[in-house]
Design an enzyme around this catalytic site. Structure first.
Site, PDB file in Angstrom:
ATOM      1  N   PRO A  54       0.805  -1.230   0.000  1.00  0.00           N
ATOM      2  CA  PRO A  54       0.000   0.000   0.000  1.00  0.00           C
ATOM      3  C   PRO A  54       0.837   1.279   0.000  1.00  0.00           C
ATOM      4  O   PRO A  54       0.333   2.331  -0.381  1.00  0.00           O
ATOM      5  CB  PRO A  54      -0.807  -0.101   1.300  1.00  0.00           C
TER       6      PRO A  54
ATOM      7  N   GLU B 169       0.841  -8.749   8.665  1.00  0.00           N
ATOM      8  CA  GLU B 169       0.887  -7.300   8.925  1.00  0.00           C
ATOM      9  C   GLU B 169       1.923  -6.612   8.047  1.00  0.00           C
ATOM     10  O   GLU B 169       2.040  -5.401   8.051  1.00  0.00           O
ATOM     11  CB  GLU B 169       1.217  -6.969  10.386  1.00  0.00           C
TER      12      GLU B 169
ATOM     13  N   ARG C 210      -2.253  -6.671 -21.515  1.00  0.00           N
ATOM     14  CA  ARG C 210      -2.988  -6.012 -22.605  1.00  0.00           C
ATOM     15  C   ARG C 210      -2.071  -5.226 -23.539  1.00  0.00           C
ATOM     16  O   ARG C 210      -2.446  -4.933 -24.664  1.00  0.00           O
ATOM     17  CB  ARG C 210      -4.066  -5.070 -22.044  1.00  0.00           C
TER      18      ARG C 210
ATOM     19  N   ASP D 106      -7.158   2.421 -27.005  1.00  0.00           N
ATOM     20  CA  ASP D 106      -8.112   2.802 -25.954  1.00  0.00           C
ATOM     21  C   ASP D 106      -8.087   4.312 -25.782  1.00  0.00           C
ATOM     22  O   ASP D 106      -7.009   4.898 -25.769  1.00  0.00           O
ATOM     23  CB  ASP D 106      -7.673   2.245 -24.580  1.00  0.00           C
TER      24      ASP D 106
HETATM   25  N1  4FD Z   1      -3.078  -1.186  -2.316  1.00  0.00           N
HETATM   26  C1  4FD Z   1      -2.078  -3.271  -1.617  1.00  0.00           C
HETATM   27  C2  4FD Z   1      -0.983  -4.108  -1.668  1.00  0.00           C
HETATM   28  C3  4FD Z   1      -0.812  -5.091  -0.704  1.00  0.00           C
HETATM   29  C4  4FD Z   1      -1.740  -5.185   0.327  1.00  0.00           C
HETATM   30  C5  4FD Z   1       0.658  -6.072   2.270  1.00  0.00           C
HETATM   31  C6  4FD Z   1       2.751  -4.608   3.350  1.00  0.00           C
HETATM   32  C7  4FD Z   1       0.413  -5.191   3.297  1.00  0.00           C
HETATM   33  C8  4FD Z   1      -2.982  -3.423  -0.582  1.00  0.00           C
HETATM   34  C9  4FD Z   1       3.012  -5.494   2.307  1.00  0.00           C
HETATM   35  C10 4FD Z   1       1.465  -4.464   3.851  1.00  0.00           C
HETATM   36  C11 4FD Z   1       1.951  -6.219   1.762  1.00  0.00           C
HETATM   37  C12 4FD Z   1      -2.306  -2.205  -2.640  1.00  0.00           C
HETATM   38  C13 4FD Z   1      -0.466  -6.876   1.657  1.00  0.00           C
HETATM   39  N2  4FD Z   1      -2.811  -4.360   0.351  1.00  0.00           N
HETATM   40  N3  4FD Z   1      -1.635  -6.073   1.376  1.00  0.00           N
HETATM   41  O1  4FD Z   1      -1.756  -2.287  -3.720  1.00  0.00           O
END
Ligand code: 4FD
Length: 250
Positions: free
Chosen positions: A89, A116, A154, A169
């Site tokens: 994230p 986590e 794609r 596109d």
């Molecule tokens: N928003 C995304 C990617 C992975 C995820 C995770 C650290 C959490 C959302 C490493 C924390 C991996 C995204 C797994 N959630 N969760 O792209």
């Protein structure tokens, strides 16, 4: 193009890889996805891949050793610049430009984290990039990895039926898509726009371009500042904005 996906849940990829256009791309030899089970690189008899966090607090953190060694093993098979991307994230935001850029590589390694999070040293030692598919947290990096494989595939020549592929596109030009219609001409009293039945190709492409511009202005006006716009597009948008302001819309 080859994706190596490091995951503790390889079975999660079956649905997306075994259906539709992605399945065809694999059958045509245009796309290969190697699913690497991170547990195969664990060194203990329980095949464990995670542990409690130093400093305390809840949850589990993925150990660096199985992930780093899995990546190093895969890198030995390839030469040149192979991106090693951590799905997380906090990464840079994925979009159509990032998909196009990744499609230029012959091989890509994707790391799917869980629990986590991942020990920080995985980032320092093997990751060359971190990508997020949006501002939300998921239970693992598998769904984001599938999103990336799909969007990148794609752009591989021959994956889409159309020879121009993903570049035609309107999204590729930074606009939302125009509306589409198929049979019947009248459905529950709603008619297909007359111009689409006219066979007049120039009028049809003008109509589609204008609908794409209108939609982008109404739904995602911030996209217009980066879009590939002609003088005629800008003239039409000015006209639309004037009409909207007369109606008191902002
Ligand atoms: N928003 C995304 C990617 C992975 C995820 C995770 C650290 C959490 C959302 C490493 C924390 C991996 C995204 C797994 N959630 N969760 O792209």
């Amino acid at each position: 193009m080859i994706f190596d996906v490091l995951t503790i849940f390889p079975e999660m990829f079956c649905g997306p890889l075994e259906n539709s256009i992605i399945k065809k791309a694999r059958e045509k030899g245009l796309l290969r996805v190697n699913l690497i089970d991170i547990r195969d690189y664990s060194r203990d008899k329980h095949r464990s891949v995670d542990d409690t966090p130093y400093g305390g607090g809840g949850g589990m953190v993925m150990n660096p050793q199985p992930i780093v060694e899995a990546v190093e093993k895969r890198l030995q098979l390839y030469e040149g610049d192979v991106p090693v991307i951590l799905m997380c994230p906090q990464g840079r935001r994925f979009n159509q430009d990032v998909a196009r850029e990744l499609a230029q590589h012959k091989q890509i390694i994707l790391i799917c984290g869980h629990y986590e999070g991942i020990d920080e040293r995985v980032r320092e030692i093997v990751a060359t990039d971190e990508i997020s598919i949006g501002d939300y947290v998921l239970t693992g990096g598998e769904l984001p990895a599938m999103v990336i494989i799909d969007a990148v595939a794609r752009f591989i020549p021959g994956v889409l039926g159309d020879p121009e592929g993903a570049e035609k596109d309107s999204y590729a030009q930074g606009l939302l898509e125009h509306p589409q219609y198929t049979r019947p001409r009248n459905y529950r009293g709603k008619e297909v726009p007359e111009v689409l039945l006219s066979g007049h190709h120039e009028n049809i492409s003008t109509w589609r371009r204008r609908e794409a511009l209108l939609r982008t202005l109404v739904r995602r006006d911030e996209m217009l500042s980066d879009a590939d716009l002609t003088t005629e597009d800008r003239r039409f948008l000015k006209c639309l904005k004037d009409r909207l302001s007369e109606l008191g819309v902002d």
